[in-house]
Enzyme design. Structure first.
Site, PDB file in Angstrom:
ATOM      1  N   ARG A  37       3.589  11.372  86.655  1.00 43.26           N
ATOM      2  CA  ARG A  37       4.661  10.746  85.875  1.00 43.26           C
ATOM      3  C   ARG A  37       4.292  10.546  84.400  1.00 43.26           C
ATOM      4  O   ARG A  37       4.738   9.583  83.781  1.00 43.26           O
ATOM      5  CB  ARG A  37       5.079   9.390  86.485  1.00 43.26           C
ATOM      6  N   ARG A  41       9.735   7.692  81.552  1.00 42.04           N
ATOM      7  CA  ARG A  41      10.246   6.523  80.835  1.00 42.04           C
ATOM      8  C   ARG A  41       9.237   5.763  79.994  1.00 42.04           C
ATOM      9  O   ARG A  41       9.631   4.965  79.152  1.00 42.04           O
ATOM     10  CB  ARG A  41      10.941   5.575  81.817  1.00 42.04           C
ATOM     11  N   ARG A  50      16.826  11.981  76.813  1.00 35.36           N
ATOM     12  CA  ARG A  50      17.553  11.826  78.074  1.00 35.36           C
ATOM     13  C   ARG A  50      18.885  11.081  77.911  1.00 35.36           C
ATOM     14  O   ARG A  50      19.676  11.025  78.855  1.00 35.36           O
ATOM     15  CB  ARG A  50      16.682  11.067  79.088  1.00 35.36           C
ATOM     16  N   ASP A  86      12.052  17.183  89.957  1.00 35.83           N
ATOM     17  CA  ASP A  86      11.982  16.128  90.959  1.00 35.83           C
ATOM     18  C   ASP A  86      11.876  16.767  92.347  1.00 35.83           C
ATOM     19  O   ASP A  86      12.338  17.888  92.544  1.00 35.83           O
ATOM     20  CB  ASP A  86      13.202  15.208  90.904  1.00 35.83           C
ATOM     21  N   TYR A 161      13.691  10.542 102.589  1.00 41.98           N
ATOM     22  CA  TYR A 161      14.937  10.304 101.851  1.00 41.98           C
ATOM     23  C   TYR A 161      16.143  10.865 102.588  1.00 41.98           C
ATOM     24  O   TYR A 161      17.228  10.286 102.579  1.00 41.98           O
ATOM     25  CB  TYR A 161      14.855  10.934 100.455  1.00 41.98           C
TER      26      TYR A 161
HETATM   27  O1  CP3 Z   1       5.276  13.564  84.958  1.00 38.16           O
HETATM   28  C1  CP3 Z   1       5.798  13.786  86.074  1.00 38.16           C
HETATM   29  O2  CP3 Z   1       5.198  13.502  87.103  1.00 38.16           O
HETATM   30  C2  CP3 Z   1       7.143  14.477  86.009  1.00 38.16           C
HETATM   31  C3  CP3 Z   1       7.842  15.030  87.098  1.00 38.16           C
HETATM   32  C4  CP3 Z   1       8.209  14.250  88.350  1.00 38.16           C
HETATM   33  C5  CP3 Z   1       9.351  13.387  88.521  1.00 38.16           C
HETATM   34  N1  CP3 Z   1       9.448  13.061  89.829  1.00 38.16           N
HETATM   35  C6  CP3 Z   1      10.283  12.973  87.465  1.00 38.16           C
HETATM   36  C7  CP3 Z   1      11.112  11.763  87.693  1.00 38.16           C
HETATM   37  C8  CP3 Z   1       7.595  14.365  89.586  1.00 38.16           C
HETATM   38  C9  CP3 Z   1       6.306  15.113  89.931  1.00 38.16           C
HETATM   39  C10 CP3 Z   1       8.408  13.625  90.509  1.00 38.16           C
HETATM   40  C11 CP3 Z   1       8.116  13.586  91.943  1.00 38.16           C
HETATM   41  C12 CP3 Z   1       8.764  12.579  92.779  1.00 38.16           C
HETATM   42  N2  CP3 Z   1      10.076  12.197  92.788  1.00 38.16           N
HETATM   43  C13 CP3 Z   1       8.109  11.928  93.837  1.00 38.16           C
HETATM   44  C14 CP3 Z   1       6.660  12.125  94.211  1.00 38.16           C
HETATM   45  C15 CP3 Z   1       5.765  11.429  93.266  1.00 38.16           C
HETATM   46  C16 CP3 Z   1       5.721   9.931  93.385  1.00 38.16           C
HETATM   47  O3  CP3 Z   1       5.996   9.280  92.362  1.00 38.16           O
HETATM   48  O4  CP3 Z   1       5.431   9.429  94.464  1.00 38.16           O
HETATM   49  C17 CP3 Z   1       9.045  11.073  94.450  1.00 38.16           C
HETATM   50  C18 CP3 Z   1       8.775  10.147  95.613  1.00 38.16           C
HETATM   51  C19 CP3 Z   1      10.290  11.272  93.790  1.00 38.16           C
HETATM   52  C20 CP3 Z   1      11.592  10.635  94.109  1.00 38.16           C
HETATM   53  C21 CP3 Z   1      12.047   9.822  92.943  1.00 38.16           C
HETATM   54  N3  CP3 Z   1      12.614  10.365  91.824  1.00 38.16           N
HETATM   55  C22 CP3 Z   1      11.929   8.413  92.739  1.00 38.16           C
HETATM   56  C23 CP3 Z   1      11.376   7.435  93.728  1.00 38.16           C
HETATM   57  C24 CP3 Z   1      12.426   8.142  91.435  1.00 38.16           C
HETATM   58  C25 CP3 Z   1      12.457   6.811  90.694  1.00 38.16           C
HETATM   59  C26 CP3 Z   1      13.787   6.175  90.636  1.00 38.16           C
HETATM   60  C27 CP3 Z   1      13.805   5.047  89.603  1.00 38.16           C
HETATM   61  O5  CP3 Z   1      14.709   5.100  88.733  1.00 38.16           O
HETATM   62  O6  CP3 Z   1      12.981   4.153  89.641  1.00 38.16           O
HETATM   63  C28 CP3 Z   1      12.848   9.378  90.892  1.00 38.16           C
HETATM   64  C29 CP3 Z   1      13.414   9.602  89.548  1.00 38.16           C
HETATM   65  C30 CP3 Z   1      12.501  10.255  88.588  1.00 38.16           C
HETATM   66  N4  CP3 Z   1      11.806  11.425  88.808  1.00 38.16           N
HETATM   67  C31 CP3 Z   1      12.251   9.826  87.264  1.00 38.16           C
HETATM   68  C32 CP3 Z   1      11.391  10.776  86.689  1.00 38.16           C
HETATM   69  C33 CP3 Z   1      10.869  10.812  85.270  1.00 38.16           C
HETATM   70  C34 CP3 Z   1      12.862   8.592  86.611  1.00 38.16           C
HETATM   71  C35 CP3 Z   1      14.303   8.836  86.308  1.00 38.16           C
HETATM   72  C36 CP3 Z   1      14.705   8.552  84.887  1.00 38.16           C
HETATM   73  O7  CP3 Z   1      13.899   8.699  83.948  1.00 38.16           O
HETATM   74  O8  CP3 Z   1      15.887   8.225  84.709  1.00 38.16           O
END
Ligand code: CP3
Length: 353
Positions: A37, A41, A50, A86, A161
């Site tokens: 990550r 954010r 974004r 994602d 999910y």
């Molecule tokens: O730097 C990175 O790692 C970028 C790429 C990335 C994202 N998601 C971007 C993202 C990666 C590798 C993921 C994987 C991901 N997505 C996982 C496995 C990694 C982990 O953290 O355990 C999981 C479980 C997800 C599912 C997911 N997507 C969740 C739980 C969330 C958070 C929701 C929230 O708003 O709290 C996301 C959204 C997400 N994926 C964001 C990002 C940058 C945040 C959304 C935003 O910026 O609006």
């Protein structure tokens, strides 16, 4: 099955980079670090680009996904980019009704709970993955000798999910399903394995030099359930990318008891969360597996001397493993001060390898 001769891993750009060297169990000239990550954010430049664009839409705009992937590499001088996307993107590209709700996470229009639900799932096609390939091509053209890491969700984490329809704490839905209706479970896990495997393969073929399988929620499983109901489908996801020559990493949280089983699905590197010191992880793995991890994300908000001492401890504990790539024990918390991350990278690079 090999990568193209003009792929960064094949044409001399990334094969000798610190990241790939450590993933292959060697001693690089500088200690490699990247953060799960790292794109997202915590960065004001991310929040800026974004604005007004939904999360999953931003992943499907190749220029934007490439720009977001590059932001933390420019800012922190980390040793790799992690592709901005994602784990639910393959579902979206297959035509499943899924969205990421801000502050919540992935939400499905209709949860997948029965064999009939699974049978109705649409199939992901190679064509649908074109925006992913394009974003990867744009990214690696800018990265030069820094490797891009591709990734995918492991079938259990994806299914967590899909069955619940939204994030859950204990993942009771999928854990019940694997015992109550093993046939439906196996079909769902196979669907998720193929979707994730195709997604990862598209990234590797288009230019990513390594791949990470995220089984973030595997820690809610017993070792017996993991081995019997989950490991075979994770191995199936990786079958799509074996033999390409790109190092493969397997990561989950709460997986201290699963590390050997996770390695045994056939990966080169094991990612360790913050709960287990790396010297103990190395002992459990028999001293032959390169490790990635495991700075506690909670300490990013602690005073610098406390964080510095912790990072030095992680470096010392990781020295026992045949290769060590620094990372966090889970993702960067959104409220993290990005200057702290830059400072951690500088510290890691300043310690003699
Ligand atoms: O730097 C990175 O790692 C970028 C790429 C990335 C994202 N998601 C971007 C993202 C990666 C590798 C993921 C994987 C991901 N997505 C996982 C496995 C990694 C982990 O953290 O355990 C999981 C479980 C997800 C599912 C997911 N997507 C969740 C739980 C969330 C958070 C929701 C929230 O708003 O709290 C996301 C959204 C997400 N994926 C964001 C990002 C940058 C945040 C959304 C935003 O910026 O609006």
């Amino acid at each position: 099955m090999t990568l193209n001769a003009s792929h960064p891993l094949m044409d001399g750009r990334t094969a000798d980079s610190p990241l790939i060297t450590a993933y292959r169990g060697g001693k690089p000239e500088r200690r490699p670090v990247w953060f799960m990550r790292q794109a997202g954010r915590s960065l004001p430049e991310y929040r800026e680009v974004r604005k007004g664009i939904a999360m999953l839409d931003s992943c499907l705009k190749p220029e934007l996904a490439a720009e977001i992937t590059l932001q933390p590499v420019r800012r922190h001088d980390v040793d790799a980019g992690i592709f901005f996307s994602d784990i639910v993107i393959p579902l979206k590209l297959a035509g499943v009704d899924v969205d990421i709700v801000p502050g919540v996470g992935p939400v499905l229009g209709t949860p997948i709970r029965t064999a009939e639900d699974v049978a109705r799932l649409p199939q992901l096609t190679e064509e649908a993955l074109e925006p992913i390939r394009e974003a990867v091509r744009l990214t690696v053209a800018e990265l030069g000798s820094k490797p891009l890491i591709g990734f995918a969700g492991a079938p259990f984490t994806l299914a967590a999910y899909m069955v619940e329809g939204r994030p859950s704490r204990d993942h009771l839905g999928p854990r019940t399903m694997m015992h109550a209706d093993p046939q439906a479970w196996n079909a769902l896990a196979a669907w998720a394995a193929d979707a994730s495997g195709m997604f990862l393969r598209a990234q590797l073929e288009a230019g990513a030099s390594a791949g990470q399988l995220f089984d973030s929620w595997a820690g809610s499983l017993s070792l017996a359930d993991y081995r019997r109901h989950v490991a075979p489908s994770s191995a199936r996801a990786l079958d799509h990318v074996r033999g390409l020559g790109a190092p493969l990493v397997h990561f989950g949280t709460g997986t201290s008891e699963l590390l050997v089983a996770m390695r045994d699905v056939g990966v080169d590197v094991v990612g360790v969360d913050y709960r287990l010191p790396l010297d103990e992880a190395n002992r459990r793995l028999g001293g032959t597996t390169p490790l990635q991890g495991n700075i506690d994300p909670a300490l990013l908000a602690a005073p610098w001397p406390v964080l510095e001492a912790h990072v030095r401890e992680v470096i010392a504990a990781g020295a026992a493993a045949p290769g060590h790539v620094l990372n966090l024990g889970h993702g960067v918390p959104p409220e993290t001060d990005p200057e702290v991350l830059t400072r951690v990278v500088k510290l890691i690079h300043s310690v003699e390898p």
